[in-house]
Write a protein that holds these residues in place. Structure first.
Motif, PDB file in Angstrom:
ATOM      1  N   THR A  31       3.544   5.998  -6.797  1.00 44.76           N
ATOM      2  CA  THR A  31       3.400   5.075  -5.674  1.00 44.76           C
ATOM      3  C   THR A  31       3.416   5.827  -4.350  1.00 44.76           C
ATOM      4  O   THR A  31       2.624   5.537  -3.440  1.00 44.76           O
ATOM      5  N   GLU A  34       0.115   7.332  -3.800  1.00 48.22           N
ATOM      6  CA  GLU A  34      -0.852   6.334  -3.353  1.00 48.22           C
ATOM      7  C   GLU A  34      -0.739   6.105  -1.851  1.00 48.22           C
ATOM      8  O   GLU A  34      -1.742   6.001  -1.142  1.00 48.22           O
ATOM      9  N   PHE A  35       0.502   6.043  -1.356  1.00 47.23           N
ATOM     10  CA  PHE A  35       0.710   5.856   0.076  1.00 47.23           C
ATOM     11  C   PHE A  35       0.158   7.032   0.868  1.00 47.23           C
ATOM     12  O   PHE A  35      -0.505   6.855   1.889  1.00 47.23           O
ATOM     13  N   ALA A  38      -3.459   6.682   1.009  1.00 45.90           N
ATOM     14  CA  ALA A  38      -3.846   5.563   1.864  1.00 45.90           C
ATOM     15  C   ALA A  38      -3.790   5.942   3.333  1.00 45.90           C
ATOM     16  O   ALA A  38      -4.583   5.467   4.149  1.00 45.90           O
ATOM     17  N   PHE A  39      -2.855   6.817   3.707  1.00 44.65           N
ATOM     18  CA  PHE A  39      -2.695   7.167   5.117  1.00 44.65           C
ATOM     19  C   PHE A  39      -3.546   8.354   5.548  1.00 44.65           C
ATOM     20  O   PHE A  39      -3.840   8.508   6.719  1.00 44.65           O
ATOM     21  N   HIS A  42      -9.947   9.099   4.228  1.00 43.82           N
ATOM     22  CA  HIS A  42     -10.841   8.028   4.638  1.00 43.82           C
ATOM     23  C   HIS A  42     -12.132   8.016   3.832  1.00 43.82           C
ATOM     24  O   HIS A  42     -13.048   7.267   4.123  1.00 43.82           O
ATOM     25  N   LYS A  44     -14.204   6.762   1.131  1.00 41.37           N
ATOM     26  CA  LYS A  44     -14.076   5.504   0.409  1.00 41.37           C
ATOM     27  C   LYS A  44     -14.139   5.664  -1.113  1.00 41.37           C
ATOM     28  O   LYS A  44     -13.299   5.143  -1.833  1.00 41.37           O
ATOM     29  N   ARG A  47     -10.998   7.372  -2.397  1.00 46.90           N
ATOM     30  CA  ARG A  47      -9.848   6.464  -2.345  1.00 46.90           C
ATOM     31  C   ARG A  47      -9.869   5.501  -3.509  1.00 46.90           C
ATOM     32  O   ARG A  47      -8.896   5.383  -4.260  1.00 46.90           O
ATOM     33  N   ILE A  48     -11.004   4.790  -3.671  1.00 45.79           N
ATOM     34  CA  ILE A  48     -11.054   3.739  -4.680  1.00 45.79           C
ATOM     35  C   ILE A  48     -10.837   4.308  -6.074  1.00 45.79           C
ATOM     36  O   ILE A  48     -10.037   3.798  -6.851  1.00 45.79           O
ATOM     37  N   PHE A  51      -7.170   5.463  -6.528  1.00 47.57           N
ATOM     38  CA  PHE A  51      -6.255   4.328  -6.644  1.00 47.57           C
ATOM     39  C   PHE A  51      -6.358   3.686  -8.023  1.00 47.57           C
ATOM     40  O   PHE A  51      -5.349   3.307  -8.615  1.00 47.57           O
ATOM     41  N   LEU A  52      -7.595   3.564  -8.533  1.00 51.03           N
ATOM     42  CA  LEU A  52      -7.760   2.935  -9.852  1.00 51.03           C
ATOM     43  C   LEU A  52      -7.091   3.778 -10.939  1.00 51.03           C
ATOM     44  O   LEU A  52      -6.374   3.249 -11.785  1.00 51.03           O
TER      45      LEU A  52
END
Lengths: 105, 247
Positions: A31, A34-35, A38-39, A42, A44, A47-48, A51-52
C-alpha cells in the motif's frame, strides 16, 4: 514428561502469530508503494498497470493467508478460483464495450 | 463372509459420501460460496464503473490546470483531497490512506482472533474481536465523513446546467458527469453496508465468546466464519481503493 512442548492441562498454548504479522507488513508495504507511485509518477499507462498488479498482489495475500485458502485442499481452492475466470471475461468484454460507446457518441 | 465389509485400504472414494472431500465443515463451505457470489456482485458493480468511465472522455490537459467540468471524468486526486480539521487544504489520498490502514489493521486483529480461537484462548479471542469491532466502527465513521465531504462540495463549486452547483447528489454533481457520483455512492455504499453487517455479526459473535458459548461447544469455528466474511470486506475495499482513488 515435563519437557514436552504440548500444553499442560489448564495451560494455554503459546500464540503463533509470525505468519500473520509477516502478511500485515507485506500488505502495508505494498500500500505504501502504491502511495509512492500515486504521488510521484504521472505516466498513465505505467500507473494503471502497476496499480492493477499491486492490487492483485494484495488480494492474493488476503485470500491466501488471512482467509487461509492457500492451506485448504485443492478441490476447495479450485472451486473458488475457477468461477472467478468469468469475471476476467466480463472485464475484457465491458472495457471493449465502453471504449466503443465513447467512439459512437 | 466379510465380502461386503468396507474397504479401509488407500483407495477411498472421495466423492462417494461418508468423507469430507473439501476437509471443511458445511458452514465454512457455504460461507466460501456465499463470498464467491458476493464477489460477482461487487465485480459487476466495479466493472460497470469501468465501462461508464471508459465511455466518458478523460481529462487530457495538465494536472495543474485541472478544473471540475461536466465534459470529462474527474481526476480522483482532485475530488478526494480533504481530511478532517484541515479545511480547504489539498491533501490527496491522505484520508483514504487512513481508512485503508484501519481496515487492514482490523483484518489483522480478526485473524489474530481466529488464531486465538484455535488455541481455545477465550480472553485473547475476546480482546482481538473487540479491536476488530472498533476498527470496523472507525472505518464506518470515516466513510460517513467522506460522504459528507463529497455531498457538501467545494466552496467554488462548478457550472452544472448553466448554474453554479456545490457538491454532489444522484442527479447533479459538481465534480464531473452525474454517473461519477452515482457510482461512488452506490459502490462505497454497498461496501459500507457490508462493513456494517460485518460489525453487527462480529458483535454477536463477540457476545457469544464473552458468555462462553464456544467453550461449551468445544471449538471456535464461528469466529473463523465471520473472519472469512470480514476479510472479504477488506478484500473488496482493496479493489474499491484502486479503482476509485488510484486509477
Amino acid at each position: 514428561m515435563g519437557n514436552t512442548h504440548a500444553a499442560q492441562p489448564g495451560e494455554l498454548p503459546k500464540a503463533n502469530t509470525k505468519a500473520i504479522w509477516r502478511t500485515f507488513w507485506i500488505l502495508l508495504g505494498v500500500t505504501a508503494l502504491e502511495f509512492l507511485i500515486a504521488f510521484t509518477s504521472h505516466n498513465k499507462m505505467f500507473r494503471i498497470s502497476t496499480f492493477l498488479i499491486l492490487t492483485l498482489v494484495k488480494a492474493f495475500f488476503i485470500v491466501a493467508e488471512f482467509m487461509h485458502l492457500k492451506h485448504e485442499v485443492k478441490a476447495l481452492i479450485l472451486s473458488v478460483l475457477i468461477p472467478v475466470l468469468f469475471i476476467v471475461w466480463l472485464v475484457i468484454a465491458l472495457m471493449v464495450e465502453g471504449d466503443s460507446i465513447l467512439v459512437v457518441r | 463372509m466379510a465380502s461386503h465389509s468396507v474397504s479401509t485400504s488407500a483407495k477411498v472414494n472421495l466423492w462417494g459420501g461418508g468423507v469430507e472431500p473439501m476437509k471443511a465443515s458445511y458452514g465454512k463451505l457455504m460461507m466460501w460460496f456465499f463470498l464467491l457470489s458476493d464477489t460477482f456482485t461487487f465485480s459487476a458493480l466495479l466493472i460497470t464503473y469501468g465501462l461508464i468511465r471508459f465511455s466518458n472522455p478523460a481529462y487530457t490537459g495538465e494536472i495543474k490546470d485541472f478544473v471540475f467540468s461536466q465534459e470529462y471524468w474527474p481526476i480522483p486526486d482532485m475530488v478526494f483531497n480533504g481530511i478532517p480539521f484541515f479545511h480547504g487544504v489539498h491533501l490527496p489520498l491522505v484520508f483514504v490512506g487512513i481508512m485503508t490502514f484501519i481496515l487492514i489493521m482490523s483484518s489483522v486483529t480478526m485473524v489474530l482472533a481466529v488464531e486465538a480461537g484455535h488455541r481455545m484462548d477465550r480472553n485473547d479471542v475476546q480482546k482481538w474481536m473487540l479491536w476488530t469491532i472498533l476498527g470496523g466502527i472507525a472505518f464506518l465513521l470515516c466513510q460517513a465523513w467522506e460522504w459528507t465531504h463529497l455531498i457538501s462540495g467545494t466552496e467554488a463549486g462548478s457550472l452544472v446546467n448553466g448554474k453554479i452547483f456545490h457538491g454532489a447528489n444522484l442527479v447533479q454533481n459538481e465534480y464531473g458527469p452525474p454517473a461519477f457520483a452515482d457510482l461512488f455512492f452506490f459502490i462505497t455504499g454497498f461496501h459500507g453496508t457490508h462493513v456494517l453487517s460485518g460489525v453487527i455479526l462480529n458483535i454477536i459473535i463477540f457476545y457469544n465468546v464473552a458468555v462462553g458459548v464456544y467453550d461449551r461447544t468445544g471449538h471456535y469455528e464461528m469466529v473463523e466464519k465471520v473472519g472469512l466474511y470480514w476479510h472479504f470486506v477488506d478484500l473488496v475495499w482493496v479493489f474499491v481503493f484502486t479503482f476509485f482513488y488510484l486509477i
